[in-house]
Design an enzyme around this catalytic site. Structure first.
Site, short mmCIF file in Angstrom:
data_model
loop_
_atom_site.label_atom_id
_atom_site.label_comp_id
_atom_site.label_asym_id
_atom_site.label_seq_id
_atom_site.Cartn_x
_atom_site.Cartn_y
_atom_site.Cartn_z
N ASP A 1 -4.86 -8.49 -3.36
CA ASP A 1 -5.20 -8.23 -1.97
C ASP A 1 -6.44 -9.00 -1.52
O ASP A 1 -6.40 -10.20 -1.31
CB ASP A 1 -5.34 -6.73 -1.76
CG ASP A 1 -5.30 -6.31 -0.29
OD1 ASP A 1 -5.38 -7.19 0.59
OD2 ASP A 1 -5.21 -5.11 0.00
N HIS B 1 0.83 -1.20 0.00
CA HIS B 1 0.00 0.00 0.00
C HIS B 1 0.87 1.26 0.00
O HIS B 1 0.92 1.95 -0.99
CB HIS B 1 -1.01 0.02 1.16
CG HIS B 1 -1.89 -1.17 1.21
ND1 HIS B 1 -2.67 -1.59 0.15
CD2 HIS B 1 -2.09 -2.09 2.21
CE1 HIS B 1 -3.33 -2.68 0.48
NE2 HIS B 1 -2.99 -3.01 1.72
#
Length: 464
Positions: A327, A276
């Site tokens: 993810d 991220h």
């Protein structure tokens, strides 16, 4: 004897598109020869379309594939990552070992069909629902590895160290008890895995401190010291700076921003993947790029959770390394992730073709090649594209797909990334030289779907 060669009329090599490309690999699945402007012999297999490298997936939580769509109804009017996390914890409580393997098997087939040939599995569900280890402490990790090996995808398994519910070593929540361990437990798990399911060219083990909020500085150092004593090249992944609350809490507790703190206290280098890294300031963007680490960007999940927008223009300008991940697996599509990366920048900077460069004006080609290189570094495996010494991981694009003009390969990736009109453009997929997707199909897909749907029915029965 199986052929260990393929002739492609068009193939994307690290220096661009080439015609009449011969690929050869050895019995181990490593590329041994790549010849351009070659002449095809009559007995040599011919690719049924243009050939590109397989894409590494730098970040996956396999079990979350089974909860796709369950959190898209407003509960708290201030819905955020944190309210989503509570629902995810409830779902995770239901998982049994057979569920995890069934979910993983189905998901990894989906990844292969989409063109992902490697996956970094960020694995943090370790124990039974009561928080007690299984009789075999490696039970769930082995289920994930087994799922990957059954379907033929390359795997980097990252056992996750998770100790606290927040900064300041806050006591873990009841719903986190399946995740909780110590550095010593994670290091022992690695040894169990290496003994029972040894590493090989398609399988790598690393570690993942979950996040700065979930570990202490002391436990992080203990984990990394133990890892380095065993394998000083093993991959290290960590969630970081995903939400603004995380940044604010880190400043309040540790006196620095998350990426700033980590870069100052650990020798972050090309072994690392910072997943991220959404909220950074100017110096963090520059310092992360300088470190050689990979920024693991999960665009669809970050949008779904309302995390924010990574400033890719700034990071690419600093020659930062990055890769893409699925993810939460609500979307399993590398083309979509690349598209959303560019579209997010267009919305952020209010202009088009933001991530193009004078030396690389075709955005899709630039993004694809950079994602392969950064993704390969995150896997800790030799999957950095079609070159000698790398794994024979590649994708054959369907020459009959609606958006594909096989005679105009220099627009091919642009069509795949920026045009979506239904249908899958991926025809065949090879991993380590083995054809695992043949004409869009996987040999285990019928049974895998059956087992996945059975697992889903059991999991959703009392979850919703």
């Amino acid at each position: 004897m199986a052929h260990r060669s393929l002739f492609a009329e068009r193939a994307l090599l690290p220096d661009g598109w080439h015609d009449n490309v011969l690929l050869r690999w050895d019995e181990a699945g490593d590329l041994t020869e790549i010849r351009v402007d070659a002449v095809r012999s009559p007995d040599m297999p011919l690719a049924a379309g243009p050939v590109v490298s397989g894409m590494p997936n730098v970040h996956s939580h396999a079990f979350q594939r089974a909860m796709a769509g369950l959190t898209e109804t407003m509960g708290d009017p201030a819905d955020s990552f944190w309210s989503w996390r509570t629902l995810m914890y409830r779902f995770a409580q239901r998982l049994q070992p057979q569920h995890l393997q069934a979910i993983g098997r189905h998901l990894y087939i989906e990844m292969l069909k989409a063109g992902y040939t490697s996956v970094c599995e960020f694995h943090y569900v370790h124990h039974g629902a009561d928080g007690q280890p299984y009789d075999n402490p490696a039970e769930l990790a082995q289920r994930i590895v087994s799922a990957a090996q059954e379907v033929g995808i390359g795997m980097t398994l990252l056992p996750v160290l998770y100790q606290y519910s927040g900064f300041g070593q806050t006591e873990p929540l009841a719903h986190q008890r399946r995740f909780i361990s110590s550095p010593e437990w994670i290091l022992e798990l690695r040894q169990r895995l290496k003994a029972s399911m040894p590493e090989h060219a398609n399988l790598r083990y690393g570690v993942a401190p979950h996040s700065l909020r979930a570990v202490s500085e002391a436990s992080l150092s203990t984990l990394l010291d133990g890892l380095n004593a065993d394998d000083d090249q093993a991959p290290i992944h960590i969630h970081i700076a995903e939400q603004t609350k995380e940044v604010d809490d880190c400043i309040a507790t540790l006196g620095q921003r998350p990426v700033e703190w980590l870069l100052a206290r650990q020798p972050v280098d090309s072994r690392w993947c910072l997943v991220h890294a959404t909220h950074m300031n100017d110096s963090e963007y520059a310092d992360l790029a300088r470190s050689g680490a990979t920024a693991g960007l999960c665009l669809t999940t970050e949008a779904n959770l309302g995390d924010g927008v990574f400033d890719a223009q700034r990071y690419l300008a600093a020659n930062g390394r990055w890769g893409i991940g699925s993810d939460s697996n609500i979307t399993v599509n590398p083309w979509s992730e690349l598209r959303l990366l560019e579209y997010g920048q267009r919305l952020l900077h209010r202009r088009r073709n933001v991530l193009a460069d004078v030396s690389a004006p075709v955005i899709a080609d630039r993004l694809f090649s950079q994602a392969v290189i950064g993704g390969a570094a995150a896997t800790g495996r030799r999957v950095a594209g079609l070159s000698v010494g790398q794994r024979a991981d590649f994708v054959v694009i369907d020459r009959d797909a609606p958006n594909v003009d096989p005679d105009n390969p220099r627009q091919l990736l642009s069509a795949l990334v920026f045009c979506e009109h239904g249908g899958n453009p991926v025809r065949d997929v090879f991993v380590g030289g083995n054809k695992v997707i043949d004409n869009g199909q996987h040999a285990l897909q019928v049974n895998a779907l059956h087992d996945y749907r059975a697992a889903l029915a059991q999991l959703l029965k009392e979850t919703v």
